[in-house]
Design a protein around this motif. Structure first.
Motif, PDB file in Angstrom:
ATOM      1  N   ARG A 202      36.106  49.985 -16.437  1.00  0.00           N
ATOM      2  CA  ARG A 202      36.416  50.283 -15.186  1.00  0.00           C
ATOM      3  C   ARG A 202      36.613  49.058 -14.656  1.00  0.00           C
ATOM      4  O   ARG A 202      36.903  48.898 -13.716  1.00  0.00           O
ATOM      5  N   LEU A 203      35.113  48.149 -14.385  1.00  0.00           N
ATOM      6  CA  LEU A 203      34.719  47.046 -13.788  1.00  0.00           C
ATOM      7  C   LEU A 203      36.468  45.877 -14.247  1.00  0.00           C
ATOM      8  O   LEU A 203      36.529  45.559 -13.145  1.00  0.00           O
ATOM      9  N   PHE A 204      36.680  45.620 -15.761  1.00  0.00           N
ATOM     10  CA  PHE A 204      37.802  45.031 -16.006  1.00  0.00           C
ATOM     11  C   PHE A 204      39.027  46.098 -14.988  1.00  0.00           C
ATOM     12  O   PHE A 204      39.565  44.948 -14.808  1.00  0.00           O
ATOM     13  N   GLN A 205      39.371  47.294 -15.009  1.00  0.00           N
ATOM     14  CA  GLN A 205      40.215  47.784 -14.530  1.00  0.00           C
ATOM     15  C   GLN A 205      40.451  47.657 -12.774  1.00  0.00           C
ATOM     16  O   GLN A 205      40.953  47.218 -12.882  1.00  0.00           O
ATOM     17  N   SER A 206      38.767  47.053 -11.926  1.00  0.00           N
ATOM     18  CA  SER A 206      39.684  46.872 -11.404  1.00  0.00           C
ATOM     19  C   SER A 206      39.475  45.423 -10.435  1.00  0.00           C
ATOM     20  O   SER A 206      40.038  45.339  -9.201  1.00  0.00           O
ATOM     21  N   GLU A 207      40.107  44.577 -11.116  1.00  0.00           N
ATOM     22  CA  GLU A 207      40.426  43.714 -11.299  1.00  0.00           C
ATOM     23  C   GLU A 207      41.958  43.387 -12.069  1.00  0.00           C
ATOM     24  O   GLU A 207      42.153  42.668 -11.297  1.00  0.00           O
ATOM     25  N   TRP A 208      42.308  44.334 -12.788  1.00  0.00           N
ATOM     26  CA  TRP A 208      43.179  43.910 -13.816  1.00  0.00           C
ATOM     27  C   TRP A 208      43.625  45.169 -14.495  1.00  0.00           C
ATOM     28  O   TRP A 208      43.424  46.433 -14.778  1.00  0.00           O
TER      29      TRP A 208
END
Length: 148
Positions: A21-27
């Motif tokens: 989810r953290l990565f998906q907040s950027e990508w």
């Protein structure tokens, strides 16, 4: 636990979904299924955790070597929550990432980034290939780990 902790994790970790989810907040299109299940033999993901909260991480992918035709390991994602930036966490994640990739399988580690200055400060060099505006392909030679 008030201390910042770096650890490796896989899909069995309770932090796996939090990091995704953290990565998906950027990508938004980032998916561990696309990289870790579809492309085996990747080094483990690295987390930065504080007070049981994932505040950053690093993940890998496989992509073509910019100087050859074989697939090699690349740093796919490095992300640190904005409030934790500027504290050396991304640098530590990247350095730990470099040490995880074996020089016996490839000679360089690569990253495609919009912050090349971060990588340059850690000894990485720009690879002279075409990329999107404000992005660079970076490379660092891998060292053979001493045998214990």
């Amino acid at each position: 636990m008030n201390t910042l902790v770096f650890r490796v994790c896989d899909e069995s970790s309770p932090y796996w979904a939090d990091l995704e989810r953290l990565f998906q907040s950027e990508w938004a299109e980032f998916s561990f299924v696309d990289t870790y299940r579809a492309k085996p033999k990747l080094p483990p993901v690295i987390l930065a955790v504080r007070n049981n909260e994932v505040i950053g991480g690093l993940a890998y992918s496989r992509f073509q070597d910019p100087h050859g035709s074989s697939e090699v390991v690349w740093v796919n994602a490095v992300y640190v929550l904005p409030e934790w930036r500027g504290k050396g966490i991304a640098s530590e994640l990247i350095n730990r990432g470099v040490s995880q990739v074996s020089a016996t399988t490839q000679s360089n580690l690569y990253a495609y980034t919009n912050v090349p200055s971060l990588y340059e400060s850690l000894g990485w060099l720009a690879v002279g290939i075409e990329s999107e505006p404000n992005h660079s392909v970076m490379s660092i030679p891998l060292r053979t780990q001493p045998r214990v």
